[in-house]
Enzyme design. Sequence first.
Site, PDB file in Angstrom:
ATOM      1  N   SER A 124       0.838  -1.201   0.000  1.00 15.01           N
ATOM      2  CA  SER A 124       0.000   0.000   0.000  1.00 15.01           C
ATOM      3  C   SER A 124       0.872   1.249   0.000  1.00 15.01           C
ATOM      4  CB  SER A 124      -0.859  -0.025   1.269  1.00 15.01           C
ATOM      5  OG  SER A 124      -1.398   1.239   1.530  1.00 15.01           O
ATOM      6  N   TYR A 148      -1.183  -1.233  10.967  1.00 16.13           N
ATOM      7  CA  TYR A 148      -1.549  -1.796   9.654  1.00 16.13           C
ATOM      8  C   TYR A 148      -0.435  -1.507   8.636  1.00 16.13           C
ATOM      9  CZ  TYR A 148      -3.300  -1.315   4.905  1.00 16.13           C
ATOM     10  OH  TYR A 148      -3.400  -1.345   3.540  1.00 16.13           O
ATOM     11  N   LYS A 152       2.500  -3.963   6.488  1.00 18.91           N
ATOM     12  CA  LYS A 152       2.793  -3.940   5.036  1.00 18.91           C
ATOM     13  C   LYS A 152       4.292  -3.759   4.818  1.00 18.91           C
ATOM     14  CE  LYS A 152      -1.314  -4.451   3.245  1.00 18.91           C
ATOM     15  NZ  LYS A 152      -1.634  -5.748   2.663  1.00 18.91           N
TER      16      LYS A 152
HETATM   17  C1  UD1 Z   1      -6.790   4.954   3.962  1.00 20.61           C
HETATM   18  C2  UD1 Z   1      -5.713   4.489   4.893  1.00 20.61           C
HETATM   19  C3  UD1 Z   1      -4.647   3.799   4.102  1.00 20.61           C
HETATM   20  C4  UD1 Z   1      -5.230   2.639   3.327  1.00 20.61           C
HETATM   21  C5  UD1 Z   1      -6.357   3.152   2.427  1.00 20.61           C
HETATM   22  C6  UD1 Z   1      -7.071   1.999   1.765  1.00 20.61           C
HETATM   23  C7  UD1 Z   1      -5.783   6.101   6.753  1.00 20.61           C
HETATM   24  C8  UD1 Z   1      -5.052   7.181   7.480  1.00 20.61           C
HETATM   25  N1  UD1 Z   1      -5.185   5.620   5.648  1.00 20.61           N
HETATM   26  O1  UD1 Z   1      -6.228   5.915   3.066  1.00 20.61           O
HETATM   27  O2  UD1 Z   1      -3.632   3.327   4.974  1.00 20.61           O
HETATM   28  O3  UD1 Z   1      -4.244   2.018   2.551  1.00 20.61           O
HETATM   29  O4  UD1 Z   1      -7.316   3.872   3.211  1.00 20.61           O
HETATM   30  O5  UD1 Z   1      -7.944   2.459   0.786  1.00 20.61           O
HETATM   31  O6  UD1 Z   1      -6.847   5.699   7.158  1.00 20.61           O
HETATM   32  N2  UD1 Z   1     -12.451  11.436   3.815  1.00 20.61           N
HETATM   33  C9  UD1 Z   1     -13.463  12.306   4.180  1.00 20.61           C
HETATM   34  N3  UD1 Z   1     -14.587  11.776   4.761  1.00 20.61           N
HETATM   35  C10 UD1 Z   1     -14.750  10.433   4.990  1.00 20.61           C
HETATM   36  C11 UD1 Z   1     -13.711   9.559   4.600  1.00 20.61           C
HETATM   37  C12 UD1 Z   1     -12.575  10.095   4.029  1.00 20.61           C
HETATM   38  O7  UD1 Z   1     -13.344  13.513   4.003  1.00 20.61           O
HETATM   39  O8  UD1 Z   1     -15.786  10.040   5.541  1.00 20.61           O
HETATM   40  C13 UD1 Z   1     -11.247  11.982   3.145  1.00 20.61           C
HETATM   41  C14 UD1 Z   1      -9.950  11.731   3.893  1.00 20.61           C
HETATM   42  O9  UD1 Z   1      -9.690  12.760   4.810  1.00 20.61           O
HETATM   43  C15 UD1 Z   1      -8.939  11.675   2.738  1.00 20.61           C
HETATM   44  C16 UD1 Z   1      -9.744  11.086   1.579  1.00 20.61           C
HETATM   45  O10 UD1 Z   1     -11.113  11.309   1.919  1.00 20.61           O
HETATM   46  O11 UD1 Z   1      -8.540  12.968   2.374  1.00 20.61           O
HETATM   47  C17 UD1 Z   1      -9.525   9.608   1.378  1.00 20.61           C
HETATM   48  O12 UD1 Z   1      -9.744   8.920   2.610  1.00 20.61           O
HETATM   49  P1  UD1 Z   1      -9.817   7.327   2.679  1.00 20.61           P
HETATM   50  O13 UD1 Z   1     -10.735   6.812   1.653  1.00 20.61           O
HETATM   51  O14 UD1 Z   1     -10.106   6.954   4.108  1.00 20.61           O
HETATM   52  O15 UD1 Z   1      -8.359   6.857   2.264  1.00 20.61           O
HETATM   53  P2  UD1 Z   1      -6.925   7.292   2.857  1.00 20.61           P
HETATM   54  O16 UD1 Z   1      -7.039   7.981   4.140  1.00 20.61           O
HETATM   55  O17 UD1 Z   1      -6.191   7.988   1.755  1.00 20.61           O
END
Ligand code: UD1
Length: 337
Positions: A124, A148, A152
């Site tokens: 990842s 996690y 990896k």
């Molecule tokens: C997350 C994990 C990462 C993992 C990946 C798998 C964390 C810190 N990282 O990545 O280790 O490999 O998922 O797909 O959890 N967001 C919102 N509202 C929400 C959900 C997300 O605003 O309800 C935003 C987050 O702040 C971020 C973006 O959407 O900017 C993507 O978030 P997310 O889908 O959770 O992925 P990552 O955080 O990039």
Amino acid sequence: MAILVTGGTGFIGSHTVVELLNAGKEVIIVDNFSNSKPVVLDRIEKITGKRCKLIEADLLDYDKIENIFKENKIESCIHFAGLKAVGESVAIPLRYYHNNITGTLNLLDIMSKYGAKKIVFSSSATVYGKPKSVPIREDADLYTTNPYGETKLMIERILSDLYNSDKEWSVSILRYFNPIGAHESGLIGEDPKGIPNNLLPYIAKVAIGALPCLSVFGNDYNTHDGTGVRDYIHVVDLAIAHLHALERAEKVTGVEHFNIGTGVGYSVLDIVHAYEEAIGEKINYKIVDRRPGDIDECYADPTRAKELLGWQATRGIKEMCRDSANWQKNNPNGYDS
Ligand code: UD1
């Protein structure tokens, strides 16, 4: 000769199995169904017209896994199986280390014993921690911020040590960016348990009215609209990357790392708007505080995958949102629908 796919009924695993079967490969899935369901196999059959072997087993059960190798001719493995929720890994780290590390050690030991020395490992972009600059290349600094991610990175290092000790191994480490979307048939897709943590599954639930409102975590990041930027990649493009990695593993030995992303970053609001366009309706959202541990932006330099694997993503954000919405609409309760 068969390809063993651990975690083959999961989100990325199931899409990869479809591509493998479509390419005429013999596939054996091993899965413990900790985060997936056997019905996925029926869906895969509907899409491909083929039914592959599915063995319910846990990688922690050494003898059961060894039996699979005894009873089948396995030449390579695509290793997806593992626990993957960041927050949960902070709460129960020992379970994450035991499951992900010990399970992988068992698998590698058995593969060695049976001379199956080709592996594609699902890593990842989390191994880059908070990147110093974007786009991220594979030689960027590595560090992790949660158990996690640590599992990896540890597995990546274990695989390197393994190759150093035995040069017959072919190891392909794929560092995924943010996989979203679903198969265009609408038959397989992401089916998270409970309330989703990740952005796309959350938006999809808001879109069908199963959740009231998306919380956008922060709009004061150093990005074009203040919301977090990520490299979203269509899960089918990601699945296809595994076929390219396997093909290469058949030709060369060594350990290679590949970023699997599109190279394009989209913000949370970009995604919300693309999803709105895909469904022709508004998504209810509000801006809230930042989520601890989140970073401003993270996107890949996918040049190495293009040059060495001959792979690049072909599906854009429109297809990702369309296919995600289609899956959610057809399966409002995931595989229980
Ligand atoms: C997350 C994990 C990462 C993992 C990946 C798998 C964390 C810190 N990282 O990545 O280790 O490999 O998922 O797909 O959890 N967001 C919102 N509202 C929400 C959900 C997300 O605003 O309800 C935003 C987050 O702040 C971020 C973006 O959407 O900017 C993507 O978030 P997310 O889908 O959770 O992925 P990552 O955080 O990039």
